[in-house]
Design a protein around this motif. Structure first.
Motif, mmCIF file in Angstrom:
data_model
loop_
_atom_site.group_PDB
_atom_site.id
_atom_site.type_symbol
_atom_site.label_atom_id
_atom_site.label_comp_id
_atom_site.label_asym_id
_atom_site.label_seq_id
_atom_site.Cartn_x
_atom_site.Cartn_y
_atom_site.Cartn_z
ATOM 1 N N ASP A 11 0.845 -1.189 0.000
ATOM 2 C CA ASP A 11 0.000 0.000 0.000
ATOM 3 C C ASP A 11 0.886 1.247 0.000
ATOM 4 O O ASP A 11 1.659 1.457 0.934
ATOM 5 N N THR A 12 0.762 2.059 -1.034
ATOM 6 C CA THR A 12 1.578 3.264 -1.123
ATOM 7 C C THR A 12 1.224 4.270 -0.032
ATOM 8 O O THR A 12 2.077 5.056 0.375
ATOM 9 N N GLU A 13 0.001 4.243 0.461
ATOM 10 C CA GLU A 13 -0.427 5.187 1.499
ATOM 11 C C GLU A 13 0.194 4.863 2.863
ATOM 12 O O GLU A 13 0.383 5.755 3.677
ATOM 13 N N LYS A 14 0.499 3.584 3.109
ATOM 14 C CA LYS A 14 0.993 3.162 4.420
ATOM 15 C C LYS A 14 2.484 2.851 4.426
ATOM 16 O O LYS A 14 3.012 2.411 5.437
ATOM 17 N N SER A 15 3.150 3.067 3.308
ATOM 18 C CA SER A 15 4.571 2.734 3.189
ATOM 19 C C SER A 15 5.403 4.001 3.027
ATOM 20 O O SER A 15 4.890 5.056 2.648
ATOM 21 N N GLU A 16 6.703 3.871 3.286
ATOM 22 C CA GLU A 16 7.626 4.997 3.189
ATOM 23 C C GLU A 16 8.157 5.121 1.760
ATOM 24 O O GLU A 16 8.696 4.165 1.209
ATOM 25 N N LEU A 17 8.022 6.310 1.184
ATOM 26 C CA LEU A 17 8.579 6.577 -0.143
ATOM 27 C C LEU A 17 10.078 6.788 0.008
ATOM 28 O O LEU A 17 10.516 7.679 0.725
ATOM 29 N N ILE A 18 10.859 5.952 -0.658
ATOM 30 C CA ILE A 18 12.320 6.043 -0.595
ATOM 31 C C ILE A 18 12.840 6.985 -1.680
ATOM 32 O O ILE A 18 13.723 7.795 -1.440
ATOM 33 N N GLY A 19 12.305 6.872 -2.879
ATOM 34 C CA GLY A 19 12.743 7.724 -3.976
ATOM 35 C C GLY A 19 11.983 7.424 -5.246
ATOM 36 O O GLY A 19 11.254 6.436 -5.329
ATOM 37 N N LYS A 20 12.183 8.280 -6.228
ATOM 38 C CA LYS A 20 11.428 8.188 -7.473
ATOM 39 C C LYS A 20 12.336 8.430 -8.662
ATOM 40 O O LYS A 20 13.252 9.247 -8.592
ATOM 41 N N ARG A 21 12.061 7.713 -9.754
ATOM 42 C CA ARG A 21 12.758 7.934 -11.023
ATOM 43 C C ARG A 21 11.703 8.234 -12.083
ATOM 44 O O ARG A 21 10.705 7.520 -12.194
ATOM 45 N N VAL A 22 11.933 9.291 -12.848
ATOM 46 C CA VAL A 22 10.999 9.700 -13.892
ATOM 47 C C VAL A 22 11.724 9.669 -15.229
ATOM 48 O O VAL A 22 12.852 10.138 -15.343
ATOM 49 N N GLU A 34 8.839 5.427 -11.744
ATOM 50 C CA GLU A 34 9.007 4.308 -10.820
ATOM 51 C C GLU A 34 9.265 4.893 -9.438
ATOM 52 O O GLU A 34 10.186 5.695 -9.271
ATOM 53 N N SER A 35 8.454 4.519 -8.466
ATOM 54 C CA SER A 35 8.605 5.015 -7.098
ATOM 55 C C SER A 35 8.907 3.837 -6.187
ATOM 56 O O SER A 35 8.146 2.877 -6.136
ATOM 57 N N VAL A 48 4.630 1.674 -10.185
ATOM 58 C CA VAL A 48 4.979 2.093 -11.545
ATOM 59 C C VAL A 48 3.740 2.586 -12.276
ATOM 60 O O VAL A 48 2.629 2.109 -12.045
ATOM 61 N N ASN A 49 3.947 3.560 -13.165
ATOM 62 C CA ASN A 49 2.865 4.103 -13.956
ATOM 63 C C ASN A 49 3.472 4.857 -15.131
ATOM 64 O O ASN A 49 4.561 5.405 -15.014
ATOM 65 N N GLY A 50 2.766 4.845 -16.257
ATOM 66 C CA GLY A 50 3.303 5.538 -17.414
ATOM 67 C C GLY A 50 2.278 5.773 -18.496
ATOM 68 O O GLY A 50 1.099 5.445 -18.352
ATOM 69 N N GLY A 51 2.778 6.332 -19.590
ATOM 70 C CA GLY A 51 1.939 6.604 -20.744
ATOM 71 C C GLY A 51 1.610 5.333 -21.515
ATOM 72 O O GLY A 51 2.191 4.270 -21.293
ATOM 73 N N ALA A 52 0.711 5.458 -22.440
ATOM 74 C CA ALA A 52 0.211 4.315 -23.207
ATOM 75 C C ALA A 52 1.302 3.582 -23.994
ATOM 76 O O ALA A 52 1.199 2.386 -24.238
ATOM 77 N N LYS A 68 17.574 -6.072 -5.035
ATOM 78 C CA LYS A 68 17.084 -5.279 -6.173
ATOM 79 C C LYS A 68 16.764 -3.852 -5.739
ATOM 80 O O LYS A 68 17.006 -2.899 -6.485
ATOM 81 N N ALA A 69 16.233 -3.691 -4.529
ATOM 82 C CA ALA A 69 15.965 -2.348 -4.017
ATOM 83 C C ALA A 69 17.265 -1.573 -3.852
ATOM 84 O O ALA A 69 17.343 -0.386 -4.204
ATOM 85 N N GLU A 70 18.299 -2.228 -3.342
ATOM 86 C CA GLU A 70 19.601 -1.572 -3.195
ATOM 87 C C GLU A 70 20.175 -1.185 -4.546
ATOM 88 O O GLU A 70 20.754 -0.111 -4.687
ATOM 89 N N GLU A 71 20.014 -2.042 -5.556
ATOM 90 C CA GLU A 71 20.466 -1.713 -6.916
ATOM 91 C C GLU A 71 19.729 -0.476 -7.432
ATOM 92 O O GLU A 71 20.333 0.412 -8.035
ATOM 93 N N PHE A 72 18.412 -0.428 -7.212
ATOM 94 C CA PHE A 72 17.613 0.715 -7.655
ATOM 95 C C PHE A 72 18.105 1.991 -6.991
ATOM 96 O O PHE A 72 18.277 3.020 -7.639
#
Length: 77
Positions: A11-22, A34-35, A48-52, A68-72
């Motif tokens: 759940d994105t509402e209950k979790s900590e945002l670490i970082g984002k890539r656009v 990607e968040s 994740v979310n994006g255009g068509a 994988k999170a550490e790689e990100f």
């Protein structure tokens, strides 16, 4: 966004945002974001979310291993 993956609720509402890539500009059909989030019990996931025409044409949640999170984090933050 909330989603159950392998019997675990993410759940994105209950979790900590670490970082984002656009990638791309707002409105770009090939653009996406990607968040990285971390749950209270230490699990990582990408929202994740994006255009068509992007690699993420639909909103989704993808679970990640700690490695994988550490790689990100190293590659993007």
């Amino acid at each position: 966004m909330k989603k159950v993956v392998c019997k675990v609720e993410y759940d994105t509402e209950k979790s900590e945002l670490i970082g984002k890539r656009v990638s791309g500009e707002f409105g770009d059909p090939a653009g996406y974001e990607e968040s990285l989030y971390k749950t209270a019990d230490g699990k990582y996931f990408l929202y994740v979310n994006g255009g068509a025409e992007s690699i993420y044409p639909e909103e989704n949640i993808k679970r990640l291993s700690v490695a994988k999170a550490e790689e990100f984090i190293k590659a993007n933050l």
